[in-house]
Design an enzyme around this catalytic site. Structure first.
Site, PDB file in Angstrom:
ATOM      1  N   HIS A 107       0.864  -1.176   0.000  1.00  0.00           N
ATOM      2  CA  HIS A 107       0.000   0.000   0.000  1.00  0.00           C
ATOM      3  C   HIS A 107       0.907   1.235   0.000  1.00  0.00           C
ATOM      4  O   HIS A 107       2.037   1.176   0.486  1.00  0.00           O
ATOM      5  CB  HIS A 107      -0.861   0.082   1.261  1.00  0.00           C
ATOM      6  CG  HIS A 107      -1.816  -1.036   1.473  1.00  0.00           C
ATOM      7  ND1 HIS A 107      -1.435  -2.231   2.063  1.00  0.00           N
ATOM      8  CD2 HIS A 107      -3.141  -1.147   1.214  1.00  0.00           C
ATOM      9  CE1 HIS A 107      -2.490  -3.020   2.156  1.00  0.00           C
ATOM     10  NE2 HIS A 107      -3.538  -2.398   1.644  1.00  0.00           N
ATOM     11  N   ASP A 110       2.272   2.136   3.339  1.00  0.00           N
ATOM     12  CA  ASP A 110       3.260   1.194   3.869  1.00  0.00           C
ATOM     13  C   ASP A 110       4.667   1.666   3.526  1.00  0.00           C
ATOM     14  O   ASP A 110       5.602   1.509   4.313  1.00  0.00           O
ATOM     15  CB  ASP A 110       3.090  -0.204   3.260  1.00  0.00           C
ATOM     16  CG  ASP A 110       1.704  -0.769   3.419  1.00  0.00           C
ATOM     17  OD1 ASP A 110       1.051  -0.434   4.420  1.00  0.00           O
ATOM     18  OD2 ASP A 110       1.272  -1.538   2.544  1.00  0.00           O
TER      19      ASP A 110
END
Length: 442
Positions: A107, A110
Site C-alpha cells: 500500500h 506502507d
C-alpha cells in the site's frame, strides 16, 4: 538472486534460504520449495509467484486493541519519515532476497508515512519510488501489485469511493493517482482495489444504489487514467464481506463478478481472493476459488488463514496442507493465476517477537504451498480424481442429456423422458473416498 542490504544488516546471522529437500532438519531452509523444479509444465516459481506483503511484515508492530507494540525492529526506530522509510525498504529487500522470492506488494502508506498534505505525500512517495526502483534493479525483485490505503485515515470512516461527501472521494482519487503512478513507475504487474470501508454501517443513512454507482464510476476513472499512462497490467478487486464495515459491497467472489458485469468492468478486472475473507463470508476458500475460475476471473490470491475459534480476520500464516491441496487442484485445473500470484497477507503473532520469526513464518507457508502443488499435480496425473468427477456427469455427455445442455429439450421433453425411464438410480457421490484420496497422496 543476490542478497541486497543497505548500510546495515537487519537480519544478522541469516543467509539466503535455500532448498535442501524433505530430509533436512534445517529450519531456515526450504524442504519442498525447489524454485526451478518443473511441475505440470512450469517451474514452481512460475506456478506460485510468491510475494511478500510489505504491510504486515515491515509495518506491523504486534500491537492490538489491548496492548502496546511487541515487534520492536530496527527499521522503525528513528529519523524523519523518509529516512525511516528507506530503512524499512532496506530491511524489506534484505528479507525478500534472503528468501529468494520474486515479488513484493505494498500500500502507498506502507512505503512511507503520510500526512494530510496531498502534495507532500506525493513528493514522499515519489522519493521512495525512486529508491525502490534502484532496489528492484539491483535485486531483480519485481512489484506484483500496488494499491492505495483508502481505509485507515479518519476521512475514510464512511468509505472512500462510496463516501457521501464528494470532498472525501476527491482525496481518494488523488491518493489512487499517486499510487498508480508509483506502481507504473516500478513496473508493477497489477493494481489492487480493496474496499476496506466501501459499504455501510446502517441502511438508515445510506443510499446504497448511489454509492455503488459512485464506486463503479471511480473504478472506471482510475482504470482510464492508468491505461492512458500506459499501464498494461490487470486490475484486481479483493472481496471481503465485513470488518471493519458491517456490510461491504465486495462481499464475495460472486458478488464482485456480478458488480463488474453490471458496470461494464469485466474486461479490465479480475479477482484477488483472500483465504480469511472467504471464511468471513461463510464460504470455504475453495468455493471462492471455484467461483472465480468458473468465470475466468482468478487473478491472484492473498495467502493466510483464520482461527476457527475467532470470527475475525486473524491473518495467520497458512499451514494446512489438506486445505491447500484442494485449493491447488482448482488453481491447476483452472490454468493458474491471470497476472497475479500468492501474496503472504499474513502476520506473525503478537508474541513472536524475534526478527527470525518472520523467516520461519514465510518458509512454512512457502513449503506448504509447494508441497500442496506437488500433491495436487500427482493426484491429477495418477489418481481417479478427474475420472470420478467426469463419470458423475456422464449422463450429460450424450443422448438426451447432451441435447438438454445444448438447449434442445423443452419442459415437455423432460417429462416424457422421466415417464419413459422411471425412477433414477441412487448413485454415490463418493465424498469420503475422495477425501481419503487426498490424504493418501499427501
Amino acid at each position: 538472486m543476490p542478497v541486497i542490504t543497505g548500510d546495515k544488516e537487519f537480519f544478522k546471522g541469516i543467509g539466503q534460504i535455500k532448498y535442501e529437500g524433505p530430509q533436512t532438519d534445517n529450519p531456515l531452509a526450504y524442504r519442498w520449495y525447489d524454485a526451478g523444479k518443473t511441475v505440470a509444465g512450469k517451474t514452481m516459481k512460475e506456478h506460485l509467484r510468491f510475494a511478500v506483503a510489505y504491510w504486515h511484515s515491515f509495518c506491523g508492530n504486534g500491537a492490538d486493541p489491548f496492548g502496546e507494540p511487541t515487534h520492536l525492529y530496527g527499521w522503525n526506530e528513528k529519523g524523519d519519515a523518509v529516512a525511516r522509510a528507506k530503512d524499512k525498504m532496506d530491511a524489506a529487500f534484505e528479507f525478500i532476497t534472503k528468501l529468494d522470492l520474486p515479488f513484493y506488494c505494498f500500500h502507498d502508506v506502507d512505503v512511507v508515512d503520510y500526512t494530510n498534505d496531498v502534495a507532500d505525500n506525493e513528493k514522499r512517495l515519489q522519493t521512495l519510488t525512486e529508491y525502490a526502483r534502484q532496489k528492484q534493479a539491483a535485486s531483480k525483485v519485481q512489484l506484483l501489485w500496488g494499491t492505495a490505503n483508502l481505509f485507515s485515515n479518519r476521512r475514510y470512516m464512511n468509505g472512500a469511493a462510496t463516501n457521501p461527501d464528494f470532498h472525501v472521494l476527491a482525496h481518494a482519487g488523488a491518493q489512487v493517482k499517486a499510487a498508480l503512478d508509483a506502481t507504473i513507475a516500478l513496473g508493477g504487474q497489477n493494481y489492487v482495489f480493496w474496499g476496506g470501508r466501501e459499504g455501510y454501517m446502517s441502511l438508515l443513512n445510506t443510499n446504497m444504489k448511489r454509492e455503488q454507482e459512485h464506486l463503479a464510476r471511480f473504478l472506471h476513472t482510475a482504470k482510464d487514467y492508468a491505461r492512458k499512462q500506459g499501464f498494461k497490467g490487470v486490475f484486481f478487486i479483493e472481496p471481503k464481506p465485513c470488518e471493519p464495515t458491517k456490510h461491504q459491497y465486495d462481499y464475495d467472489s460472486a458478488t464482485v463478478i456480478s458488480f463488474l458485469r453490471q458496470y461494464d468492468l469485466l474486461e479490465d478486472f479480475k479477482l484477488n481472493i483472500e483465504v480469511n475473507h472467504a471464511t468471513l463470508a461463510g464460504h470455504t476458500f475453495t468455493h471462492e476459488l471455484q467461483v472465480a475460475v468458473d468465470a475466468g476471473m482468478l487473478g491472484s490470491m492473498d495467502a493466510n488463514r483464520g482461527d476457527y475459534q475467532n470470527g475475525w480476520d486473524t491473518d495467520q500464516f497458512p499451514n494446512n496442507i489438506n486445505e491447500l491441496v484442494e485449493a491447488m487442484l482448482i488453481i491447476l485445473e483452472g490454468g493458474g493465476f491471470q497476472g497475479g500470484g500468492i501474496n503472504f497477507d499474513a502476520k506473525i503473532r503478537r508474541n513472536s517477537t524475534d526478527p527470525e520469526d518472520l523467516f520461519h513464518a514465510h518458509i512454512g507457508g512457502i513449503d506448504t504451498f509447494a508441497r500442496s502443488l506437488l500433491v495436487a499435480d500427482t493426484i491429477l496425473r495418477q489418481s481417479e480424481y478427474k475420472k470420478i468427477r467426469a463419470d458423475r456427469y456422464a449422463s450429460f455427455d450424450s443422448g438426451k442429456g447432451a441435447a438438454y445442455e445444448k438447449g434442445g429439450l423443452s419442459l415437455e421433453d423432460l417429462r416424457e423422458y422421466a415417464v419413459a425411464n422411471g425412477e433414477p438410480k441412487v448413485v454415490s457421490g463418493r465424498q469420503e473416498y475422495l477425501e481419503n484420496l487426498i490424504n493418501r497422496y499427501i
